[in-house]
Design an enzyme around this catalytic site. Structure first.
Site, short mmCIF file in Angstrom:
data_model
loop_
_atom_site.label_atom_id
_atom_site.label_comp_id
_atom_site.label_asym_id
_atom_site.label_seq_id
_atom_site.Cartn_x
_atom_site.Cartn_y
_atom_site.Cartn_z
N ASN A 1 0.84 -1.19 0.00
CA ASN A 1 0.00 0.00 0.00
C ASN A 1 0.87 1.24 0.00
O ASN A 1 1.27 1.74 1.04
CB ASN A 1 -0.94 -0.04 1.22
CG ASN A 1 -1.88 1.14 1.26
OD1 ASN A 1 -1.66 2.14 0.59
ND2 ASN A 1 -2.94 1.03 2.04
N CYS B 1 -2.25 5.26 0.20
CA CYS B 1 -3.19 5.93 1.10
C CYS B 1 -2.86 7.41 1.23
O CYS B 1 -1.77 7.76 1.68
CB CYS B 1 -3.17 5.26 2.47
SG CYS B 1 -4.35 5.99 3.61
N CYS C 1 -28.85 13.85 -24.14
CA CYS C 1 -30.13 13.27 -24.56
C CYS C 1 -30.55 12.16 -23.60
O CYS C 1 -29.79 11.24 -23.35
CB CYS C 1 -30.03 12.72 -25.97
SG CYS C 1 -31.60 12.01 -26.55
#
Lengths: 446, 422
Positions: free
Chosen positions: B131, B134, B385
């Site tokens: 990791n 973070c 649309c």
């Protein structure tokens, strides 16, 4: 600017709590905030939206709905009232199915259209509940306008005139204010107290003197009005129920629908022993009458209309609701006599052909304890007779698109000019006339 | 029957849908329920020294009534004891031996990395995810994105992990950098077997306009959080594709960022991901969203003739080009299908106010008309649309041979006359 003090209004006579209309609940219930936000978020915010074009008062519907979705409810209510000061009652009583909601582009997607009426009710009810005020009277111009009738047309006109600073006096023959909005609206759409509350709310702009119990023609003459005021707006609505002119019409139990509805809304109508009701006519008063009679628990309600179902002037969505409530119809039929021993017991009818001519030998009888005649209302008659420049067409005051009658300073709007339309038409016409009056009073037009 | 199984950097799973390292992969019971629901893998919520979290952890971005179109969090890594996590990892792996169980890690020192890696692998981890992403809290302590933003530190710590690991190592990259490529290359130099991206984007999700405090509110204050959810998908797709097309890179990618349904997953795979990781959609709707992901992907593969995920991976990467290599002579104009049009005229407003004033209302009906001589083919009308396939962008044969800006500059190729530039 100092807030103009509302002209004191002597107390409007209290409505009996047990009046008959109190039995009805709202056919389309109020939305909670969460329901309103969820529905508002469905709105596509169309450009040059068809719902706006379909609204006689041209409320910027996508804009007021967007404001609901963002939690700007005050801004939403302002958008509504800016176009239509009677937006609270119109939210309830408008035939949205054939106006804004009918024009919603979702219909072309076979998706449920936005519930515009209920969203408008959410915003305007909130405004009333929170006592928000949006408009102030303009600086006094020293000019004054007389308005005949205290119904939606005059209220809308008077409010707009006050925003421009013109003083207003409303002449109303009843002690009640609000006009047909108070006396004629189907109670499952709006009860009388709400219409009166709205009228008072509109009058809070101040500077509108309401003279009640004054009958123009008897209490005050037209010449006197013309002398007192710089301009006059006629918003008197329509007259009493038209009747068929057939034998037995004066029997107890035979009533004009508008008259009966008013009694039902303001007081009580006797329902004991009333098991079978016949409503004559195929317009929207007939639609209201059958739904009201049915809603009050009369077991058998039959509408008698001289034309065929696809051609009736009443709204299809109203008739659909009536059918759901168990109302039946006799199409291509016409009463020829009301019969009974001291009171109504039977309605004798005849079939009519496609040209509305009676078919010989086609007579039939409907048992009935109550017959409500809803074939239209009497027109203006002689009230304005003798005022040069004002033209009547079949009892309707002829006006241009600004409500101008052709007589200098005289304007008209609402049912007396359009022949009998919706509250929202009266609101639009009253406001348009007020703008024309303002232009007239300030010399913008001769 | 298409084969949905994947091998992402040597980590095998029955399908490409993995839970991202986040609250839905916080505990054994959760991950086991997710596997029961159909998820093919999970990246366990980051292990490290257990932290203490705040109250007020998440914030949602609502767009026209759609809640959680974007999402952010100020949660940190696991707050549960490491041995509890490891015990549950072992139990989960025993119950689901064929599912991918990746363990996300975040510690500081070399010794800590060595220790946590050994314990994770002993517990049964099929792979590790470092990791380095973070963007709140942990980076203030010198971890997470503080590592990911420094290629040199990224490379160094990656090399420690690879040295100590006997299973594949994925480096989870932070998007809070100006260019993702150097960071992917740093992970590669460190020996990573693959990368996963994107982690969350530094964000303030909203402000409490009555209290004058940003959200999520923690008492009288807040802090920046990590932005994720459907709204970040375009950023994630770009970063995934930027690495996928980088010739010096070439590592497997586990794609993350706003994957909410099978279509999103297909897009990530076509731009180079060999698995996708999902968090926010699960947080908003639960593990059961995977059923449609699996069905939808399978049907897509069937209709497009893909018998395995491998054959799909990176299929759209070659078409991800530089602007200067786009054909300036390719021309489209908007066509409105009058039968489908419901007359809302959102295209009119959008074109008039936000584009080139070439869609006009007509007197005859609510269906607008396109002035093709002015239409630049920008797509805005098609985007606003509300009716699917009502507006299409149709190619115009303008007779001009293809010519890119680069070709125009270097070879003098002729460009078609500009439209809408008067």
């Amino acid at each position: 600017m100092a807030e103009p003090a509302p002209t004191p209004l002597s107390p409007v006579p209290p409505l009996p709590i047990d009046r008959t209309e109190a039995a009805f609940d709202d056919a389309k219930p109020a939305m909670t905030r969460d329901q309103a936000v969820a529905e508002a978020n469905r709105c596509l915010f169309c450009s040059d939206a068809p719902c706006i074009s379909a609204c006689p008062t041209a409320i910027d519907i996508p804009q007021f709905i967007r404001k609901i979705s963002t939690g700007n409810v005050k801004g939403s209510a302002r958008t509504i009232f800016e176009s239509n000061i009677l937006g609270m009652s119109c939210a309830r009583v408008c035939p949205v199915e054939v106006l804004c909601v009918g024009a919603c582009v979702y219909n072309h997607m076979d998706a449920p259209p936005i519930q515009i009426g209920r969203l408008q009710r959410y915003a305007t009810d909130t405004a009333f509940e929170k006592d928000w005020r949006f408009f102030e009277a303009g600086a006094d111009t020293g000019r004054s306008v007389g308005l005949i009738g205290a119904g939606p047309a005059s209220l809308a006109a008077g409010h707009e005139l006050r925003r421009h600073g013109h003083r207003c006096t409303i002449y109303e023959q009843r002690s009640l204010i609000g006009g047909l909005n108070a006396t004629g609206v189907a109670p499952y759409k709006m009860r009388t107290d709400r219409a009166v509350e709205e009228a008072k709310w509109v009058l809070r702009i101040g500077g509108i003197d309401v003279q009640r119990g004054v009958h123009v023609g008897n209490g005050v003459t037209l010449a006197e009005l013309e002398r007192r005021h710089d301009a006059v707006f006629v918003g008197v609505g329509l007259g009493a129920d038209a009747m068929l002119g057939v034998p037995g019409e004066n029997l107890p139990g035979v009533r004009g629908a508008v008259d009966w509805i008013e009694q039902m809304k303001l007081r009580t109508v006797p329902l004991d022993g009333v098991r079978r009701c016949v409503v004559v006519g195929g317009g929207n008063t007939a639609m209201d009458a059958v739904r009201e009679a049915s809603g009050l628990g009369i077991p058998s309600v039959t509408m008698v209309y001289r034309g065929k179902e696809p051609h009736m002037p009443g709204y299809a969505h109203e008739w659909s609701e009536a059918k759901d409530a168990g109302v039946r119809a006799e199409w291509q039929a016409l009463p020829v006599a009301f019969e009974g021993d001291a009171r109504l017991q039977r309605v004798r009818c005849v079939r009519v052909d496609d040209h509305k001519r009676p078919v010989p030998g086609s007579e039939f009888v409907l048992d009935a304890d109550l017959a409500l005649i809803a074939i239209g209302q009497a027109r203006l008659g002689p009230m304005l007779a003798g005022l040069e420049g004002i033209t009547l067409d079949k009892g309707r005051i002829v006006v241009d698109s600004h409500g101008f009658t052709g007589r200098k300073g005289w304007y008209a709007g609402g049912d007396c000019a359009n022949g009998g339309k919706e509250v929202v038409n009266a609101a639009a016409e009253g406001k348009a006339a007020a703008r024309a009056i303002h232009a007239f009073l300030t010399g913008a037009i001769a | 029957m298409p084969d949905l199984s994947v091998n992402c950097a040597g980590i095998r799973a029955p399908n490409p849908f993995w839970l991202a390292s986040a609250p839905p992969a916080n505990s054994g019971l959760q991950v086991q329920r997710a596997f029961d629901a159909g998820w093919g893998g999970a990246v366990w919520k980051t292990l490290g020294t257990p932290i203490q979290n705040v109250s007020g952890r998440f914030g949602g971005h609502t767009v026209r009534g759609v809640q959680g179109a974007g999402f952010n969090n100020i949660e940190l890594i696991t707050d549960r004891p490491i041995d509890v996590n490891l015990r549950e990892i072992a139990e989960t792996k025993r119950l689901f031996p064929k599912h991918a169980l990746v363990v996300s890690l975040m510690v500081e020192t070399r010794e800590e990395w060595r220790d946590i890696i050994k314990r994770s692998i002993d517990a049964g981890a099929d792979g590790l995810e470092l990791n380095f992403g973070c963007p709140h809290g942990m980076c203030e302590r010198g971890m997470g994105s503080a590592v990911g933003q420094e290629p040199r530190i990224n490379q160094e710590i990656t090399s420690w992990a690879v040295e100590y690991s006997t299973v594949p190592v994925l480096v989870k990259l932070t998007p809070n950098v100006s260019d993702i490529v150097p960071h992917g290359l740093a992970a590669k130099r460190g020996g990573a077997h693959g990368v996963s991206l994107i982690n969350t984007i530094k964000s303030i999700i909203a402000v409490d306009i009555d209290r004058f405090v940003p959200e999520p509110r923690v008492g009288h204050a807040s802090t920046n959080g990590g932005y994720c959810g459907a709204a970040v998908k375009p950023i994630a797709l770009h970063m995934v594709a930027a690495l996928a097309r980088e010739k010096q890179f070439g590592l497997p990618i586990s794609g993350i960022g706003g994957v909410s349904n099978w279509r999103d997953a297909v897009e990530f795979i076509l731009l180079g991901s060999s698995s996708v990781q999902v968090c926010t959609e699960v947080m908003l709707r639960g593990y059961r969203v995977v059923e449609d992901m699996i069905d939808g992907l399978e049907e897509y593969m069937r209709t497009h003739g893909f018998d395995s995920i491998d054959r799909m991976v990176g299929k759209a990467v070659p078409a991800f080009s530089e602007w200067g290599d786009l054909d300036l002579n390719y021309e489209t104009v908007a066509k409105i299908d009058a039968d489908k049009c419901i007359g809302c005229q959102l295209c009119v407003a959008a074109c008039h106010d936000g584009a080139h004033q070439c869609i006009h209302p007509t007197a005859a009906s609510r269906v607008p008309t396109v002035d093709e001589s002015e239409c630049v083919g920008c797509n805005l009308c098609q985007i606003v649309c509300p009716v699917p396939e009502c507006i299409s962008m149709v190619e115009v044969n303008n007779g001009h041979a293809p010519a890119t800006w680069n070709e125009h500059v270097t070879q003098g190729k002729t460009l078609r006359p500009k439209k809408g530039a008067h």
